[in-house]
Design an enzyme around this catalytic site. Structure first.
Site, PDB file in Angstrom:
ATOM      1  N   LYS A 123     -36.988  36.185  20.736  1.00  7.44           N
ATOM      2  CA  LYS A 123     -35.839  35.756  19.998  1.00  7.44           C
ATOM      3  C   LYS A 123     -35.325  34.707  20.948  1.00  7.44           C
ATOM      4  CE  LYS A 123     -32.339  37.509  23.656  1.00  7.44           C
ATOM      5  NZ  LYS A 123     -31.656  36.296  23.361  1.00  7.44           N
ATOM      6  N   GLN A 159     -31.515  24.192  33.287  1.00  6.75           N
ATOM      7  CA  GLN A 159     -31.309  24.091  32.031  1.00  6.75           C
ATOM      8  C   GLN A 159     -29.521  25.077  31.169  1.00  6.75           C
ATOM      9  OE1 GLN A 159     -34.277  27.771  31.808  1.00  6.75           O
ATOM     10  NE2 GLN A 159     -33.131  28.615  30.632  1.00  6.75           N
ATOM     11  N   GLU A 183     -35.869  46.167  28.567  1.00  8.68           N
ATOM     12  CA  GLU A 183     -37.099  45.655  27.977  1.00  8.68           C
ATOM     13  C   GLU A 183     -37.509  44.964  27.284  1.00  8.68           C
ATOM     14  OE1 GLU A 183     -39.091  48.694  28.412  1.00  8.68           O
ATOM     15  OE2 GLU A 183     -39.777  48.088  26.624  1.00  8.68           O
ATOM     16  N   GLY A 184     -36.546  44.158  26.834  1.00 10.12           N
ATOM     17  CA  GLY A 184     -36.928  43.260  26.028  1.00 10.12           C
ATOM     18  C   GLY A 184     -37.954  42.464  27.820  1.00 10.12           C
ATOM     19  N   HIS A 185     -37.798  41.855  28.909  1.00  9.98           N
ATOM     20  CA  HIS A 185     -39.092  41.872  29.542  1.00  9.98           C
ATOM     21  C   HIS A 185     -39.840  42.031  30.513  1.00  9.98           C
ATOM     22  CE1 HIS A 185     -34.505  39.772  30.830  1.00  9.98           C
ATOM     23  NE2 HIS A 185     -35.473  38.872  30.649  1.00  9.98           N
ATOM     24  N   MET A 221     -35.684  34.517  33.988  1.00  8.59           N
ATOM     25  CA  MET A 221     -34.668  34.218  34.163  1.00  8.59           C
ATOM     26  C   MET A 221     -34.281  35.757  35.363  1.00  8.59           C
ATOM     27  SD  MET A 221     -32.351  30.673  33.261  1.00  8.59           S
ATOM     28  CE  MET A 221     -31.694  32.073  31.663  1.00  8.59           C
ATOM     29  N   GLY A 228     -40.604  35.391  24.709  1.00  2.44           N
ATOM     30  CA  GLY A 228     -40.347  36.269  23.633  1.00  2.44           C
ATOM     31  C   GLY A 228     -39.675  35.841  22.130  1.00  2.44           C
TER      32      GLY A 228
END
Ligand code: PAF
Length: 281
Positions: free
Chosen positions: A149, A61, A35-37, A30, A147
């Site tokens: 998370k 969502q 850094e996660g993406h 989205m 991810g």
């Protein structure tokens, strides 16, 4: 890197790539990259020939009163970061293209979608599974990266991929954390200075749970209470849930056994943050 907004153009590019024997890696997002993406994009690069990243803030969502309008957006910065992290095609469809007038089809995963975040955000996972199904039909990936998370989302996506025979490998990549342990999230930008400092307790409470389990504790209520008392000691924290469940079925556990998921959702001001850990007992 190419940027496409048209669904049919994306589909015919995917068909062409497949015909030429390319393996398509896909990272649905989205946007508002952190850094996660970027770690998901680099993983996709390792696992495929061509990496497609979608950037779509999916209205389906978000529930009424949630943060759809305010959700952070910065397409120009995202585009630059995607390009530097292995993205070959950035797919940025519009809401009118994805949900045209008369749109009426939704994908619903029973049971797994109604607990944890599904209980406090009714309809959320139906929105996720619907958009992921559409994106898979548009991007036609061989492998898709999500991810850890969003642990519940990851479990649900694996379920639909299997139940609906998508033929897409689902890869779940580890949580990426700030240096003080806070899991990276686009929603961290809603935190004020005090909330940001206090939000570190999420990771600390998970570490406390891991410590208790390593010391032999197996009673879920003891671990949950220890986590809750750390969290509620922070002024700005409002617990949505702290749960200990079977990591595959999401059934709540009284006694820890097998692969377990410890998951939590806590509000700090405007931000509702989630975090989790998976352990084997
Ligand atoms: O995890 C997310 O960012 C979203 O839920 C996803 C998978 C891109 C679907 O909109």
């Amino acid at each position: 890197m190419r940027t496409l907004i048209d669904i049919v153009e994306m589909q015919s590019m995917a068909d062409g790539l497949r015909k030429q024997g390319n393996r398509i890696g896909f990272v649905p997002t989205m946007g508002f990259f952190h850094e996660g993406h970027l770690s998901l994009m680099r993983k996709a690069k390792e696992l495929s020939d061509v990496v497609v990243v979608s950037l779509f803030v999916n209205p389906a969502q978000f529930g009424p009163g949630e943060d759809f309008e305010e959700y952070p957006r910065d397409e120009e910065r995202d585009s630059m970061l995607a390009m530097k992290n292995g993205c070959d095609v950035l797919f940025v469809p519009g809401v009118e293209g994805m949900y045209p007038k008369g749109y009426a089809t939704y994908v619903q995963v029973n049971d797994l979608s109604t607990v944890l975040c599904g209980a406090s955000r009714p309809g959320h996972f139906q929105g996720v599974t619907t958009v992921v199904t559409k994106l898979f039909n548009i991007v036609k990936p061989h492998v898709a990266i999500f991810g850890q998370k969003d642990a519940q989302q990851a479990i649900i996506i694996r379920r639909i991929a299997e139940d609906l025979n998508y033929g897409v490998d689902i890869v779940i990549a580890p949580i990426v954390r700030e240096s003080d342990g806070l899991a990276m999230s686009s929603r961290n930008m809603y935190l004020n200075r005090k909330e940001r400092a206090e939000a570190v307790v999420l990771h600390q409470s998970l570490l406390e749970a891991e410590k208790l389990i390593a010391a032999g504790e197996r009673r879920a209520h003891v671990i949950r209470e220890a986590m809750k008392s750390l969290i509620t000691a922070k002024d700005s924290a409002r617990i949505d849930y702290v749960s200990i469940l079977d990591a595959d079925t999401l059934q709540p556990l009284d006694l820890l056994q097998g692969r377990i998921l410890i998951a939590l959702a806590v509000r700090f001001g405007k931000a509702r943050l989630i975090d989790n850990t998976i352990m084997t007992c």
